[in-house]
Design a protein around this motif. Sequence first.
Motif, short mmCIF file in Angstrom:
data_model
loop_
_atom_site.label_atom_id
_atom_site.label_comp_id
_atom_site.label_asym_id
_atom_site.label_seq_id
_atom_site.Cartn_x
_atom_site.Cartn_y
_atom_site.Cartn_z
N LYS A 28 0.83 -1.21 0.00
CA LYS A 28 0.00 0.00 0.00
C LYS A 28 0.86 1.26 0.00
CE LYS A 28 -3.86 2.33 2.29
NZ LYS A 28 -3.94 3.25 1.21
N LEU A 29 1.93 1.26 0.78
CA LEU A 29 2.82 2.43 0.81
C LEU A 29 3.42 2.69 -0.58
CD1 LEU A 29 4.66 1.76 4.18
CD2 LEU A 29 3.02 3.59 3.72
N VAL A 30 3.80 1.62 -1.25
CA VAL A 30 4.37 1.77 -2.59
C VAL A 30 3.28 2.22 -3.57
CG1 VAL A 30 5.48 0.54 -4.51
CG2 VAL A 30 6.22 0.11 -2.16
N ALA A 31 2.12 1.60 -3.50
CA ALA A 31 1.01 1.96 -4.41
C ALA A 31 0.62 3.42 -4.24
CB ALA A 31 -0.20 1.05 -4.15
N ASP A 32 0.62 3.89 -3.00
CA ASP A 32 0.24 5.28 -2.71
C ASP A 32 1.39 6.26 -2.90
OD1 ASP A 32 -2.24 4.28 -2.06
OD2 ASP A 32 -1.95 4.45 0.12
N ARG A 33 2.58 5.74 -3.21
CA ARG A 33 3.80 6.56 -3.30
C ARG A 33 3.96 7.39 -2.04
NH1 ARG A 33 4.97 8.82 -9.22
NH2 ARG A 33 7.00 9.06 -8.26
N ASP A 34 3.73 6.75 -0.91
CA ASP A 34 3.78 7.39 0.40
C ASP A 34 5.21 7.34 0.94
OD1 ASP A 34 3.48 8.30 2.99
OD2 ASP A 34 1.82 6.94 3.48
N GLU A 35 6.01 8.30 0.51
CA GLU A 35 7.41 8.33 0.91
C GLU A 35 7.57 8.47 2.42
OE1 GLU A 35 9.13 11.48 -1.38
OE2 GLU A 35 9.13 10.30 -3.21
N ALA A 36 6.81 9.38 3.02
CA ALA A 36 6.90 9.56 4.47
C ALA A 36 6.47 8.28 5.19
CB ALA A 36 6.05 10.74 4.91
N GLY A 37 5.49 7.58 4.64
CA GLY A 37 5.06 6.32 5.23
C GLY A 37 6.14 5.25 5.16
#
Length: 174
Positions: A7-16
């Motif tokens: 999910k972090l990768v899919a959302d491109r959630d760098e801070a996550g």
Amino acid sequence: MDPALEKLVADRDEAGIERAFFEGGCKNLIAVDWRDEDDEIVSSCATCLNLPDLASRFEGRDLVITYAGRERRVSLKQDVGDRHLTICGINDAIAPGHELRFLVCSHGSDTIGLAALSTADWRSLEDRFPEAVSENFLDPRTLPNIINDLIDDHLPPEARARFDRMLARNSRKQ
């Protein structure tokens, strides 16, 4: 693969991704301190990837990594840069079924971050989220020694941009 990492990768959630590594909470991320013993790194990877037959032993100054009936000898230099040699040796030993990648967000830290996945999981992420993967995860075998030789200029452009965004975010917090 840990669904949280996907999910972090899919959302491109760098801070996550940064939080998942620096604060823990993702089973696919491994922390390697520059002071870790090389055989401990192998054990950590074996646990993370659930590979009970991934093991190591010392023979003189060499670390011998065994997996799936094969051996990979890593000639250590007895300095902090050996962590990089061990990480690359593990990658060679567990290929083609699994792969460790360097977490760009750990660049510059004395604790190196690795993401450990099956090759099939890496390919799936790359097919669906190529930009997020190339910005956040690098094959350490393609880099100078990540412990003592890697500088910002060695990062590929997309990973360098991601690293610069992290630095900017962190400077705003202070």
